[in-house]
Design an enzyme around this catalytic site. Sequence first.
Site, mmCIF file in Angstrom:
data_model
loop_
_atom_site.group_PDB
_atom_site.id
_atom_site.type_symbol
_atom_site.label_atom_id
_atom_site.label_comp_id
_atom_site.label_asym_id
_atom_site.label_seq_id
_atom_site.Cartn_x
_atom_site.Cartn_y
_atom_site.Cartn_z
ATOM 1 N N GLU A 1 99.030 68.263 -28.826
ATOM 2 C CA GLU A 1 99.914 67.263 -29.167
ATOM 3 C C GLU A 1 100.871 67.605 -30.458
ATOM 4 O O GLU A 1 101.866 67.435 -30.449
ATOM 5 C CB GLU A 1 99.338 65.876 -29.340
ATOM 6 C CG GLU A 1 98.774 65.273 -28.276
ATOM 7 C CD GLU A 1 99.840 64.827 -27.088
ATOM 8 O OE1 GLU A 1 100.980 64.475 -27.434
ATOM 9 O OE2 GLU A 1 99.356 64.834 -26.100
ATOM 10 N N ASN B 1 102.106 49.803 -30.510
ATOM 11 C CA ASN B 1 100.907 50.780 -30.890
ATOM 12 C C ASN B 1 100.918 50.928 -32.484
ATOM 13 O O ASN B 1 100.078 50.935 -32.813
ATOM 14 C CB ASN B 1 101.250 52.039 -30.124
ATOM 15 C CG ASN B 1 100.552 51.933 -28.889
ATOM 16 O OD1 ASN B 1 99.702 51.194 -28.518
ATOM 17 N ND2 ASN B 1 101.302 53.001 -27.771
ATOM 18 N N GLU C 1 107.728 63.910 -33.223
ATOM 19 C CA GLU C 1 108.363 64.467 -31.994
ATOM 20 C C GLU C 1 109.489 65.280 -32.135
ATOM 21 O O GLU C 1 110.411 64.744 -32.878
ATOM 22 C CB GLU C 1 108.542 63.170 -30.996
ATOM 23 C CG GLU C 1 108.699 63.650 -29.593
ATOM 24 C CD GLU C 1 108.638 62.416 -28.697
ATOM 25 O OE1 GLU C 1 108.643 62.457 -27.377
ATOM 26 O OE2 GLU C 1 108.524 61.072 -29.288
#
Length: 544
Positions: free
Chosen positions: A415, A447, A424
Site C-alpha cells: 500500500e 473510516n 494516495e
Amino acid sequence: MAGKYLYATNFEQKFSNGFTVYQIKLEERATTTQENGFLQLSHNDDFENGEFDNFEENIEVGCTYELLAKPAKRTDSKTEMEQLRLSILPLITAFTTDMDGTSINVQRYYGIDYTVPKAGIPRICYILAENCEDCLQPLSTLIALTGCQKIDTSLFRSFTKQMLLGLTFLHNNRIIHKDIRCDNVLVRQQECPLKKKEYFLKLAHFEKAAFHDLNSKDNKILNIAEGSSRFASTEMQKLASFDWDDSIDVIGTLTDVFSLGCTVLEMYQRSPPNWIYTEKERQKESLFVFAPENKFDDFLANLRGLRNVGANPDISCINEKDALDFVRRCLLPRPERPSSSSLNEMHVFTKEASAKQGSPARYQVSKDEFRLAVIVNGFPQPTDSQYESFAKGVPYGHFTSRRELGMFLANILHESAGLRYRKEISPQPEYGKYYGRGYMQLTWEDNYRKASQALYHDDRLVENPDQVADDEDVAWATACWYWGAVVHSYPGVAEGKFGASIRAINSEEEGMGRNEVKSRARNEYYKRILAVFVPGEAPVESGS
C-alpha cells in the site's frame, strides 16, 4: 489426605467483602480428633463436594496458608455458595497445571468447599489460598505514601508489567477477575544490592472471578454487575444500567483490561479515577448500579464514582506520553480494546519492564527483523522512528502471532510502496478530502471518524485528515487500527490465509483473482517477510 489437618494460629482478619480470613498451618496428625485444631479439610461429612481432596500435591505440611470463610446470607443459600465455588474452581485447576510457575503474579488458590446445612447454622464456603496478607500490602496503600516514602512514578512501568503478566495467565485460562484495582493488587517490597528496592506484585481477591466458557451459551455468572463503579468496564456499566444488548454485548476478558487502565490511572492520580460528564450525559438517569446483594466499597459513600454510559475518566494527571497512550488503549470500547497479552507483549510502556522480567514477547518484532523484512523485499532501509511508531501502533491491531504481523507488514509494503508514501498519489474524486492516507491508505470520512474516535476519543482526524499522512505515529496507529477493526476478524485471516487479508483490504480491486499481478506482488512480499518473522513456516496464499 487422611490424617492431614489444618490448624489455626492466632491470626484473623475481616474484609469488607464479607470474608473472614484465617491464617492456618497444615500439620499431619494420625487421629481424626479436632481438639486443639481448626478444621479438617478432607473426608469430612461436614462438607459436600470434596474439592479439598485434590490439593495434596500443591501444598506442604508445616507451611502457612490462608483460609477464607464466607457464611451464606441464609442457612439454605446453596446457590450463592455454588456460584462462588464455580468462580474459584477454574483458578485452582489453572494453578494445578501451572508447572512452570508462570503464575507468580497471581495469588494461588488450592481448594474450595462448602458445608452441609444444619439447623440454625449458616452454610459456609471455605477457600484455601496462598498466605499473602502477612508479607504483602495492597498497592493502594503503597501509592498513598507521601514525603520521602512516596513511590516514584518510574516504578509504575514495572507494576503495570507485572499486573499484565498476571492477567495474561488468567485470561489464557479463560478466567476473568472482574474487580481489578489497587486494593486487589498485593505488593511485597524487597531490599536489593546497592540499596535499591524491588517490588513484586500479585493479583488477589478472586471472590468475584468468573470462568468464561467459550463453548457455553449460558454464562450467567459473567453477566452480573459486580466490582467497583470507578473501575468497571463500559460493558459492565451497560449491563448494570439496563442498557444491555445480548446480540452484541459480551462480558469477557477485555473487561479486566478496562479496569487495568483505570488502575494505572489510579497509580498516577494516587486515588480512584474521577469521571467527567458532558451535559448530554448528565441528563441521563441510568446511573451505574451494582447487583442488589453487592454492598461493595460503601456504595453510598462513593456517589462520585457513579457514572453514566459514555462518561470518560479524567486522565489529565498522567504526564508521561507512553503511560497516557497505554491508559487510552485500555479504555477503548470493545472490540477495539486490545487484549492483555497484546499489551503485555507489544506496548512500549511495558517494554523496559519486559526486558527486566526476562520474558521475551512472543509476538514482538525486533528492530533488526523489521528492517530486514523491508530490505529483503527490495525497499530502502526503514528509519528508527518508523520502527518505533510501528511498535507503538501494534497493540491496536489485535495481532495473535508473528505470522499475522507478517501478513500485516506485507500489505503495508504494498500500500505504501515500501514505506515511502503516506498519501494516495492519484486520489479518486469521490473520496473528497478523505482520500487515502497513512500506511494503510485510510479512505472515506466514516473510516476517518471511526479511527479518530477509537484512537483519540474525538474527531481530530475528521477535522484535520492530513495528520494521518504527516504524523508517523498516527500513520501507523490508523493502519493497525484498521487491521484490528476490519482485517483481523475476516474469515481465514486467523488461520494464516494471506489471500483472505488481501480480500478484506481491497476486495473490489484484487479479491477473487480480479488483479492477479497486484495480488501476486503482495504474496511475494509476504513469503519473504514470513521467512524473517517465522523461519521454516510455509505461507498459505489461499483465501482470496
